[in-house]
Design a protein around this motif. Structure first.
Motif: not given
Length: 344
Positions: A1-6, A41-49, A63-72
């Motif tokens: 996971m990229n912690n810089d995103r949090l 689910s873990d693969d999807v989470l990992d794909s967006v960091g 950041h909202a874009m990370v959330m939107y990418q996860f939902l998509e």
């Protein structure tokens, strides 16, 4: 996971004035649904960091874009474009983090929606939620002030599903879908049969729901609201066929008086004659569907000792227990009393 995103703690609160952030735990219902269906689910989470531990931390923002990418990505994994809208429809207000407590002090629908708008500011700076009145019409909306590199179909669908669920359950038998207009970034992100509502395609900057302003003054009864929401939960899985979609739409209305064929068609957002032809093609009709629904609801209620037979009869629209008993025996071959004795 990229912690810089949090972003967590005080840093998150100070950054909300300059960055489009979303409280990450808001997406937990999506993760729960993925796990329930056995999706990766873990693969999807990992794909967006991201990882699942981050989604359980109520003090973590992203950041909202990370959330939107996860939902998509979650919707892509499910193969259903209305994936998040269905989840939004089935949210439990008393448990979803951004809405915990919003219904406690509401005495009208306007109070409830206002409480949501105020609460939303604590959980996201990415969308400005608003409730406006323009003459005879009210609009509850979400507006983004930042540019997006993708169409936020799933987050729009999630919000609209959640807000329409509030309006439907709060209005009860007075719900009139013909007086509601929904605008979203992608209309396919909503269910094909969406409670009789007309949806149009808008832009990427937000969603809107227009409805009669007089609904805002309607008295809000939390107990009745929760009862309707509970009654609708036939299943946590989205409907897979035209028949199951119609049953899902009709379920919260099944005990209402005057539930005629044309009214049921209106609830489903369809022309009555077209609906009849579709059901005939499926080998069924509205009478059979309503009987099946009543039987399903009755069977579930009889398995719970706390609900009396007369209460079940009333919930299903029967004037007395005798009429309900006669119908139940026709459906199952048992009287409600015998069925309960056997089930318990």
């Amino acid at each position: 996971m990229n912690n810089d995103r949090l972003i967590t703690g005080p840093d998150a609160r100070s950054s909300m004035s300059t960055l489009p952030l979303v409280r990450l735990i808001s997406a937990h219902p999506v993760l729960e649904e993925m796990d329930k269906r056995g999706l990766p689910s873990d693969d999807v989470l990992d794909s967006v960091g991201l990882n699942r531990e981050a989604l359980l931390d109520s003090d973590t923002f992203v950041h909202a874009m990370v959330m939107y990418q996860f939902l998509e990505a979650a919707a892509d994994a499910s193969g259903e474009r209305d994936f998040c809208a269905r989840i939004g429809e089935n949210l439990d207000l008393s448990k979803w983090y951004p809405t915990v407590g919003v219904s406690k002090t509401a005495s009208t629908i306007g109070d409830l929606l206002t409480a949501w708008v105020v609460s939303a500011t604590k959980h996201s700076s990415a969308i400005q939620q608003r409730l406006d009145v323009h003459g005879a019409m009210a609009i509850i909306s979400g507006h983004r002030s930042f540019k997006l590199s993708l169409t936020p179909a799933q987050v729009d669908g999630f919000h609209v599903g959640f807000l329409i669920s509030i309006l439907r359950h709060a209005m009860g038998p007075d719900w009139k879908p013909s007086e509601v207009l929904v605008t979203v970034s992608e209309s396919k992100a909503l269910p094909q049969i969406f409670h009789g509502i007309h949806a149009v395609k808008g832009d990427r900057q937000g969603h809107k729901i227009r409805f009669p302003a007089q609904w805002l003054a309607r008295q809000f009864d939390e107990a009745d609201f929760l009862r309707r929401a509970l009654l609708e939960k036939e299943s946590q899985n989205p409907a897979k066929s035209i028949v199951s979609s119609i049953k899902q739409a009709l379920r919260p209305h099944i005990g209402e008086p005057g539930l005629s064929g044309p009214k049921m068609a209106s609830i489903c957002g369809m022309n009555y004659r077209i609906l009849m032809r579709l059901l005939a093609f499926e080998g069924t009709n509205l009478t059979q569907i309503t009987n099946d629904l009543k039987c399903e609801i009755a069977v579930g209620a009889l398995a719970q000792e706390k609900t009396s037979i007369s209460e079940i009869a009333g919930q299903l629209g029967y004037s007395d227990s005798t009429s309900f008993t006669r119908a139940f025996r026709k459906w199952t071959g048992f009287s409600p009393t015998k069925y309960r004795e056997w089930k318990l």
